[in-house]
Scaffold this motif. Sequence first.
Motif, PDB file in Angstrom:
ATOM      1  N   GLY A   1      12.626   0.411   0.350  1.00 21.24           N
ATOM      2  CA  GLY A   1      11.677   1.086   1.246  1.00 21.24           C
ATOM      3  C   GLY A   1      10.223   0.933   0.840  1.00 21.24           C
ATOM      4  O   GLY A   1       9.333   1.200   1.632  1.00 21.24           O
ATOM      5  N   GLU A   2       9.975   0.495  -0.377  1.00 23.91           N
ATOM      6  CA  GLU A   2       8.588   0.299  -0.828  1.00 23.91           C
ATOM      7  C   GLU A   2       8.228  -1.179  -0.666  1.00 23.91           C
ATOM      8  O   GLU A   2       9.043  -2.042  -0.974  1.00 23.91           O
ATOM      9  N   ASN A   3       7.030  -1.450  -0.183  1.00 17.41           N
ATOM     10  CA  ASN A   3       6.626  -2.855  -0.128  1.00 17.41           C
ATOM     11  C   ASN A   3       5.854  -3.224  -1.390  1.00 17.41           C
ATOM     12  O   ASN A   3       4.667  -2.942  -1.509  1.00 17.41           O
ATOM     13  N   PHE A   4       6.557  -3.872  -2.324  1.00 16.99           N
ATOM     14  CA  PHE A   4       5.899  -4.243  -3.581  1.00 16.99           C
ATOM     15  C   PHE A   4       5.568  -5.733  -3.649  1.00 16.99           C
ATOM     16  O   PHE A   4       5.370  -6.278  -4.732  1.00 16.99           O
ATOM     17  N   ALA A   5       5.519  -6.395  -2.480  1.00 18.99           N
ATOM     18  CA  ALA A   5       5.043  -7.786  -2.449  1.00 18.99           C
ATOM     19  C   ALA A   5       3.524  -7.755  -2.578  1.00 18.99           C
ATOM     20  O   ALA A   5       2.798  -7.501  -1.610  1.00 18.99           O
ATOM     21  N   ARG A   6       3.008  -7.963  -3.780  1.00 19.42           N
ATOM     22  CA  ARG A   6       1.570  -7.794  -4.014  1.00 19.42           C
ATOM     23  C   ARG A   6       0.787  -9.014  -3.530  1.00 19.42           C
ATOM     24  O   ARG A   6      -0.252  -8.880  -2.911  1.00 19.42           O
ATOM     25  N   TYR A   7       1.288 -10.193  -3.819  1.00 19.57           N
ATOM     26  CA  TYR A   7       0.692 -11.432  -3.298  1.00 19.57           C
ATOM     27  C   TYR A   7       1.804 -12.256  -2.647  1.00 19.57           C
ATOM     28  O   TYR A   7       2.881 -12.391  -3.222  1.00 19.57           O
TER      29      TYR A   7
ATOM     30  N   PHE B   1       3.105 -12.260  10.914  1.00 17.67           N
ATOM     31  CA  PHE B   1       2.386 -11.588   9.830  1.00 17.67           C
ATOM     32  C   PHE B   1       3.187 -10.401   9.290  1.00 17.67           C
ATOM     33  O   PHE B   1       3.245 -10.166   8.082  1.00 17.67           O
ATOM     34  N   LYS B   2       3.846  -9.670  10.191  1.00 14.71           N
ATOM     35  CA  LYS B   2       4.691  -8.556   9.740  1.00 14.71           C
ATOM     36  C   LYS B   2       5.792  -9.070   8.812  1.00 14.71           C
ATOM     37  O   LYS B   2       6.067  -8.479   7.761  1.00 14.71           O
ATOM     38  N   LEU B   3       6.447 -10.169   9.197  1.00  9.51           N
ATOM     39  CA  LEU B   3       7.504 -10.750   8.350  1.00  9.51           C
ATOM     40  C   LEU B   3       6.929 -11.127   6.986  1.00  9.51           C
ATOM     41  O   LEU B   3       7.502 -10.816   5.937  1.00  9.51           O
ATOM     42  N   SER B   4       5.758 -11.768   6.999  1.00  7.61           N
ATOM     43  CA  SER B   4       5.215 -12.307   5.746  1.00  7.61           C
ATOM     44  C   SER B   4       4.724 -11.205   4.814  1.00  7.61           C
ATOM     45  O   SER B   4       4.719 -11.375   3.603  1.00  7.61           O
ATOM     46  N   ARG B   5       4.330 -10.067   5.362  1.00  6.94           N
ATOM     47  CA  ARG B   5       3.848  -8.980   4.503  1.00  6.94           C
ATOM     48  C   ARG B   5       4.930  -8.491   3.533  1.00  6.94           C
ATOM     49  O   ARG B   5       4.624  -7.932   2.494  1.00  6.94           O
ATOM     50  N   TYR B   6       6.194  -8.661   3.909  1.00  7.82           N
ATOM     51  CA  TYR B   6       7.295  -8.260   3.023  1.00  7.82           C
ATOM     52  C   TYR B   6       7.851  -9.450   2.245  1.00  7.82           C
ATOM     53  O   TYR B   6       8.952  -9.384   1.713  1.00  7.82           O
ATOM     54  N   GLY B   7       7.126 -10.550   2.213  1.00 10.66           N
ATOM     55  CA  GLY B   7       7.515 -11.650   1.335  1.00 10.66           C
ATOM     56  C   GLY B   7       8.155 -12.848   2.000  1.00 10.66           C
ATOM     57  O   GLY B   7       8.552 -13.790   1.327  1.00 10.66           O
ATOM     58  N   THR B   8       8.258 -12.851   3.332  1.00  4.47           N
ATOM     59  CA  THR B   8       8.861 -14.007   4.007  1.00  4.47           C
ATOM     60  C   THR B   8       7.841 -15.146   4.104  1.00  4.47           C
ATOM     61  O   THR B   8       6.751 -14.954   4.642  1.00  4.47           O
ATOM     62  N   THR B   9       8.203 -16.316   3.571  1.00  2.00           N
ATOM     63  CA  THR B   9       7.322 -17.484   3.654  1.00  2.00           C
ATOM     64  C   THR B   9       7.938 -18.605   4.500  1.00  2.00           C
ATOM     65  O   THR B   9       7.285 -19.620   4.729  1.00  2.00           O
TER      66      THR B   9
END
Length: 432
Positions: free
Chosen positions: A404-410, A141-149
Motif C-alpha cells: 500500500g505504500e509507494n516506495f518507488a523513489r526513482y 504515468f500512473k503505471l510508471s509511478r509505481y515502478g512500471t517501465t
Amino acid sequence: MAQPVVADLVIRNIGELLTMKGVDDPVVAPEAADLGIIKRAEVAVKDRKIFYAGPKDAGGFVVGPQTMIIDAENKVVCPGFVDSHTHAIFAGTREEEFLMRQQGKTYAEIQAAGGGIVKTVRATRMASEEKLRDALKRNIFKLSRYGTTTAEIKSGYGLNTEEEIKLLRVVKEVALDTDILIVPTLLGAHVVPPEYVSRRQKYVELVARDMVPMVHENHLATFVDVYVDEGAFTPDEARQILKAARDYDMPRKLHADEMEDDHGAELAAEMGCVSADHLIWTNEKGMKAMAKAGVIATLMPGTVLSLGHSKFADARAFIAHGVPVALATDYNPGTCMCPNMLLVMALGVLHMKMTAEEVMVAATINGAAAVGRAGDTGSLRPGKDADLLVLDIDSYRELPYRFGENFARYVVAGGGVIKAPKVFKKKYLQES
Ligand SMILES: [Zn+2]
C-alpha cells in the motif's frame, strides 16, 4: 589507449542490487541466489543501456560534467517492473458499477443500469483521438509511478475495425512519445459488440479476416489476444482468431479460465500462445499443457480483489507444474482500476502464497518474457535497456510487507528519471 567511457547516469551507494543474474529467460521457482543480489553496488548507464551493474568501483567507467548521479542511500535497486497485461486506453469510468457490485447487485442488474463493458465502448468510441491520447498519457504515468517501465496495452473498447485501429494508432503515437516501453496488443475479440449479438460468427470473421490482417500490415500491434469466457468468446471462436494471428506470424495471448474452467489453458497451449492470463479456474490438465508448451501464466490478483471475490489463481500449483508465473495489474475501468504493481506483488504473497523471490521474478523477467522482450528488459546486465528502480526499502523482502505504500523513489527508463507528462497541470507535478 581507448578513451574511458563517460557514463550518462550513475546510481551510487546501492545497498542491495537485484540483477536477476542478467538472465534473458523466464524463471519458474527462484531462490534468493537466483535474484543475483550484489551488496554495495553501483550501476552505470550509457546511451539508454546498462553499461555496468556490479560491485562498486569495478565498473571501468568515469563520471563527467554531464553525468547524472543518483545516490541510492544504501537502499534496493532492481529492474523496472513489466506490467504485461493492461487495458490502459479507454474513456470514462465505471465507479457506479463497482459500488453496485459491492452492494450485491448482479451483472444483469448492472447492465440494465447502463453499466458493463458496453459503457466503456460507448464512451471510447465517442472520444476524440486527442482526448484518448491525453487519457492514455495520464494512465501510463500512473503505471510508471509505481515502478512500471514496460507496459503491454490492449485495444478492445472499439469493437469494430475502424475504432480498434484508431485505438492502436493512438497507442503507437503515445508509445513513440513516452519514456517507458509500450507493447501494443489487438484485443478486437474482447466481447461481441451489441450490434453483432445475433450474428456472432460474423464478428469472429471480422476480427480474423479484417482486423488481424490490417493491424499486421500497418504494424500496429505486437500481440493478438482473445477473451475466452461465458460472456465473451467460446474456445472454438477464439481458435479461429488465434489461427489467423498465427498465419501472420503474430504472437498470441489468451484471457483464459477467469470465471469458470473453459479449458482456456489447454487452448493457449494448443495455439502456442506466449501467455495465458487470469487462470483462476484452470485444472491440472491445463497446467500440464501450459508447462509442456512453454506458456507463461499471467496472474492478476488485483482484479480478484477489485471484484470482491475470494478465489485467487493457484500460483503454487502453476509453479509446482513448472509454469513460469508473471504478475500484472489488468488495469482497466471495469474490473481493476489499480495501476500499482507494488500492490499486485504484495497480493501475490498475501493471497496466492508466492514467496518474496517469486513475486520479484514475476514482476520483472517473467513479465518481460510474457511480452516477448526478455532480451531487452527484466534483468540487469550490460547491453539491456536501462530500466531501473530505486526502492526506499533496505531489502526486497520488505516489499510485500509494506503493502500500500509507494516506495518507488526513482523510476529510470528511456535514459532518465521519469517525470510527469505535460498533460498534468503544475499542481499535480508538485504533489508527485
Ligand atoms: Zn484483460
